[in-house]
Design an enzyme around this catalytic site. Structure first.
Site, short mmCIF file in Angstrom:
data_model
loop_
_atom_site.label_atom_id
_atom_site.label_comp_id
_atom_site.label_asym_id
_atom_site.label_seq_id
_atom_site.Cartn_x
_atom_site.Cartn_y
_atom_site.Cartn_z
N ILE A 5 0.84 -1.20 0.00
CA ILE A 5 0.00 0.00 0.00
C ILE A 5 0.87 1.25 0.00
O ILE A 5 0.62 2.21 -0.75
CB ILE A 5 -0.96 -0.03 1.22
CG1 ILE A 5 -2.01 -1.13 1.03
CG2 ILE A 5 -1.63 1.32 1.43
CD1 ILE A 5 -2.90 -1.40 2.24
N TYR B 182 -3.25 -5.52 17.16
CA TYR B 182 -3.30 -4.80 15.88
C TYR B 182 -4.52 -3.88 15.79
O TYR B 182 -4.41 -2.71 15.46
CB TYR B 182 -3.32 -5.81 14.72
CG TYR B 182 -3.41 -5.15 13.36
CD1 TYR B 182 -2.30 -4.54 12.80
CD2 TYR B 182 -4.61 -5.13 12.65
CE1 TYR B 182 -2.37 -3.92 11.55
CE2 TYR B 182 -4.70 -4.52 11.41
CZ TYR B 182 -3.58 -3.92 10.87
OH TYR B 182 -3.66 -3.29 9.64
N PRO C 22 -8.14 1.19 5.16
CA PRO C 22 -8.33 0.26 4.04
C PRO C 22 -9.06 -1.00 4.50
O PRO C 22 -8.91 -1.43 5.64
CB PRO C 22 -6.89 -0.12 3.63
CG PRO C 22 -5.97 0.80 4.37
CD PRO C 22 -6.72 1.25 5.58
#
Ligand code: NAD
Length: 248
Positions: A18, A152, A182
């Site tokens: 990305i 995370y 995203p």
């Protein structure tokens, strides 16, 4: 004329995936691009006219300050910071009771601490220029509350909180701070973990209004908007770029 001609942009973790797609987009719009990554930064930056690649760890106070100063002295200015570096695909999904404290700390240290340190190092340069753009890469896992990756998901939630509070703090300096969340994106990193990719990939496609796999290129348009002049009155926002998996 390309919209970012004369601008200098830093993309952390931009050697691939990305970050690389966003860096390619910034370079195509005329920005000078610096890629900061633990590995492969120089090779990646060699693709750009006047690109700079610097090796270092964004979660290190010393490395982040050193890399930012190197970019400022090379180009004489910094206009854009894209905080994309993170620990992500190497993480194994597991119940939160099995997450080791060291792993918890490392994920928070890189995914949140790295954003904090990079902002702290770059903002004096943005202030000096009378403004600038910061774009933080969060994750759609925050909206869904995806289980079994508690460190995370917590880190990516913190990125949104940081984005909002910093947007207010830096508004008077004409510095816009926004985030992109995203959806599950097929990148080199996710492809390295085939089993998880197959499982999560299929679930993600089904959950979208636009039923196809998400690619790094899908993030570029929003990133360029948030880095460019069209978003000068947009700050503190989180754009879900996920094919319509979540509506905000
Ligand atoms: N791929 C997805 O499905 C997805 C979905 C939502 C959000 N994201 C986020 O997008 C970003 C990029 O993900 P990607 O899929 O391209 O993965 P990736 O692993 O290819 O990208 C992360 C990059 O950050 C670098 N990095 C890691 N720790 C670093 C550190 N301490 N200092 C400097 N660089 C460091 C890595 O070397 C790598 O180049 C990450 O923030 C990730 O959390 C990814």
């Amino acid at each position: 004329m390309p919209s970012l001609e004369g601008k200098v942009a830093i993309v952390t973790g931009g050697r691939r995936g990305i970050g690389r797609a966003i860096a390619d987009g910034l370079a195509a719009e005329g920005a000078k691009v610096a890629i900061l990554d633990v590995v492969g930064a120089e090779e990646a930056a060699a693709a750009y006219d006047g690109g700079v690649g610097l090796a270092g760890d964004v979660s290190s106070e010393m490395d982040s300050a050193r890399m930012v100063e190197a970019v400022a002295s090379r180009f004489g200015r910094i206009d854009i910071l894209v905080n994309n570096a993170a620990i992500f695909a190497t993480l194994t999904m597991k119940p939160f009771t099995e997450i080791a404290l060291d792993d918890w700390r490392r994920v928070l240290e890189v995914n949140v601490g790295g954003v904090f340190l990079m902002c702290r190092a770059v903002v004096p340069h943005l202030r000096q220029q009378g403004g600038g753009k910061i774009v933080n890469i969060s994750s759609g896992t925050f909206f869904r509350g995806v289980p079994f990756m508690l460190h995370y998901v917590t880190s990516k939630a913190a990125v949104i909180g940081l984005t909002r509070a910093l947007a207010r703090e830096l508004g008077p300096d004409h510095i816009c701070v926004n985030a992109i969340a995203p959806g599950y994106t097929v990148t080199e990193a996710t492809l390295e973990h085939d089993e998880a990719h197959a499982r999560v990939g299929a679930v993600s496609v089904n959950a979208r209004a636009l039923k196809r796999e998400q690619r790094p290129e899908d993030l570029v348009g929003s990133a360029l908007f948030l880095c460019g002049p069209g978003s000068d009155f947009v700050t503190g926002q989180t754009f879900a770029v996920d094919g319509g998996a979540h509506f905000q």
